[in-house]
Design a protein around this motif. Sequence first.
Motif, PDB file in Angstrom:
ATOM      1  N   LEU A 104       0.953  -0.816   0.250  1.00 39.68           N
ATOM      2  CA  LEU A 104      -0.054  -0.579   0.358  1.00 39.68           C
ATOM      3  C   LEU A 104       1.091   1.272  -0.037  1.00 39.68           C
ATOM      4  N   GLU A 105       2.419   1.245   0.563  1.00 43.12           N
ATOM      5  CA  GLU A 105       3.051   2.389   0.682  1.00 43.12           C
ATOM      6  C   GLU A 105       3.416   2.699  -0.964  1.00 43.12           C
ATOM      7  N   GLY A 106       3.456   1.341  -1.443  1.00 47.17           N
ATOM      8  CA  GLY A 106       4.135   1.673  -2.742  1.00 47.17           C
ATOM      9  C   GLY A 106       3.319   2.358  -3.687  1.00 47.17           C
ATOM     10  N   LEU A 128      -3.744  11.113  -5.657  1.00 48.67           N
ATOM     11  CA  LEU A 128      -4.932  10.774  -4.898  1.00 48.67           C
ATOM     12  C   LEU A 128      -3.927   9.814  -3.587  1.00 48.67           C
ATOM     13  N   ILE A 129      -3.571   9.564  -3.055  1.00 51.84           N
ATOM     14  CA  ILE A 129      -3.594   9.017  -1.681  1.00 51.84           C
ATOM     15  C   ILE A 129      -2.255   9.710  -0.984  1.00 51.84           C
ATOM     16  N   THR A 130      -2.572   9.893  -0.008  1.00 56.04           N
ATOM     17  CA  THR A 130      -1.777  11.057   1.188  1.00 56.04           C
ATOM     18  C   THR A 130      -1.158  10.289   2.001  1.00 56.04           C
ATOM     19  N   GLY A 131      -1.440   8.578   2.216  1.00 51.54           N
ATOM     20  CA  GLY A 131      -1.148   8.404   3.677  1.00 51.54           C
ATOM     21  C   GLY A 131      -1.483   6.860   3.665  1.00 51.54           C
ATOM     22  N   VAL A 132      -0.619   5.915   4.695  1.00 49.74           N
ATOM     23  CA  VAL A 132      -1.779   4.519   4.838  1.00 49.74           C
ATOM     24  C   VAL A 132      -1.744   4.590   5.948  1.00 49.74           C
ATOM     25  N   ARG A 133      -2.544   3.644   6.722  1.00 50.89           N
ATOM     26  CA  ARG A 133      -2.335   4.069   8.827  1.00 50.89           C
ATOM     27  C   ARG A 133      -3.261   2.476   8.666  1.00 50.89           C
ATOM     28  N   GLY A 134      -2.686   2.411  10.252  1.00 51.19           N
ATOM     29  CA  GLY A 134      -4.309   0.917  10.962  1.00 51.19           C
ATOM     30  C   GLY A 134      -2.850  -0.151  11.360  1.00 51.19           C
ATOM     31  N   ALA A 135      -3.090  -1.254  12.049  1.00 57.08           N
ATOM     32  CA  ALA A 135      -2.051  -2.504  11.876  1.00 57.08           C
ATOM     33  C   ALA A 135      -3.053  -3.778  11.699  1.00 57.08           C
ATOM     34  N   GLY A 136      -1.526  -4.470  11.111  1.00 55.20           N
ATOM     35  CA  GLY A 136      -2.505  -5.796  10.892  1.00 55.20           C
ATOM     36  C   GLY A 136      -2.989  -5.421   9.575  1.00 55.20           C
ATOM     37  N   LEU A 182      -5.722  -4.956   9.301  1.00 53.74           N
ATOM     38  CA  LEU A 182      -6.749  -4.068   9.328  1.00 53.74           C
ATOM     39  C   LEU A 182      -6.280  -1.880   9.657  1.00 53.74           C
ATOM     40  N   LEU A 183      -6.163  -1.834   7.753  1.00 54.38           N
ATOM     41  CA  LEU A 183      -5.689  -0.816   6.741  1.00 54.38           C
ATOM     42  C   LEU A 183      -6.412  -0.035   6.016  1.00 54.38           C
ATOM     43  N   GLY A 184      -5.704   1.538   6.548  1.00 56.44           N
ATOM     44  CA  GLY A 184      -6.403   2.428   5.557  1.00 56.44           C
ATOM     45  C   GLY A 184      -5.745   2.692   4.651  1.00 56.44           C
ATOM     46  N   VAL A 185      -6.349   3.473   3.860  1.00 58.32           N
ATOM     47  CA  VAL A 185      -5.724   4.280   2.620  1.00 58.32           C
ATOM     48  C   VAL A 185      -6.502   5.399   3.071  1.00 58.32           C
TER      49      VAL A 185
END
Length: 400
Positions: A310-312, A320-328, A330-333
């Motif tokens: 997702l970081e890639g 379009l995308i400013t970052g990735v967050r969450g854990a395991g 359960l991730l959010g774009v």
Amino acid sequence: MIAALMPTYNRADLAFERGEGAWLWTSDGRRFLDFGAGIATTSLGHAHPHLVKTIQEQAAKVMHVSNLYRVPQAERLAARLVESSFADSVFFCNSGAEANEGMMKAVRKYHAENGHPEKFGFLCFEGAFHGRTLAALAATGNPKYLAGFGPAPEGFRHLPFGNMNAVRDAIDGSTAAIMIEPIQGEGGVRPADLRFLQELRAVCDEFGILLALDEVQTGMGRSGKLWAHQWAGIEPDVMSSAKGIGGGFPLGAILAREKVAKYLVPGTHGTTYGGNPLACAAGNAVLDVVLAPGFLDGVDCVARHLWKGLEGLAARHPRLITGVRGAGLLLGVQLVPEVSNGEMQAAAVEEGLLTVAAGMNVLRVAPPLIITEAEVDEAITRLDAAAARMEDIRLRAAAK
Ligand SMILES: *Cc1c(COP(=O)(O)O)cnc(C)c1O
């Protein structure tokens, strides 16, 4: 004329006929990679052989007897959950909202029985989601969800997520518990700082109030540990669980320390379906898989692979995308404000990938826990195509 099925949802025009692992097929033969898992619920994917066999066998024996009798499947599941958590005792119910209702009742009962019925207030957080029943809605606090449903139950305050000063300021003689999701799910896949969770634990101990965690979405391995609070090295006094624990079969649970659980004596709380033989057989089958040696390490490993993917993706689509967050898993774009998560979700569907929208314009990515690295790579390929599709639409709109 109103649809026979009450119109409480804006449903995508997709109907799935069968599934296998992380894949779903529609009745017209299209195949989708399921990175939504029925909202972080089908933890073992679709048609997992062990879960299917267990449910089939139990259904053929006895499904439901009520809680007027002993239920060995529930006794076993409770014992295993106690064994693998902070809890001393477990109550089973049927959903996340019901687990939260019971958890809130347990908190109030604890203080009442300890001579402090005036301690009935919950400190909750902005961006929270705790379910759709009246008290769970009050704990959620989102005015959009509360509108039109009359006076909300009292005793709920909402504080900025992560703000320890606000928490200290808000604690008073009426505070019963701090109620928080270790990672806000619906609110936008927003993880609480591990330091914040540790400080909440400390402030609860300092003031004699309870720490009530809502792990309905984050629990049962979703974060890469069995319970998300374990990342912070803390333990709550009481916790709700649902979604993933039944692997798609409706099951909820309240896990509590003895000091809280001991007041929920006969007559104080109940449920007709909750913890029936079929639901608990499903829960035990899920635990068989999740507690198998190495399984959670595998989740953690594939989750890191997904995070990198997702970081890639974010790096290739900075407009379009400013970052990735969450854990395991359960991730959010995080998307830019010009593109809505609903549009991005629809673009992913066009590429044969299912995801779930979350608050704060985040696209939620929550595959089943049995996902493979190859399937993660496939999902990233599809998200790349969906992102390109969105960029194309935006370019054409800008050119007009
Ligand atoms: C989904 C969810 C709920 C509500 O669960 P239901 O089974 O829909 O009642 C409560 N809390 C959290 C954190 C959730 O993600």
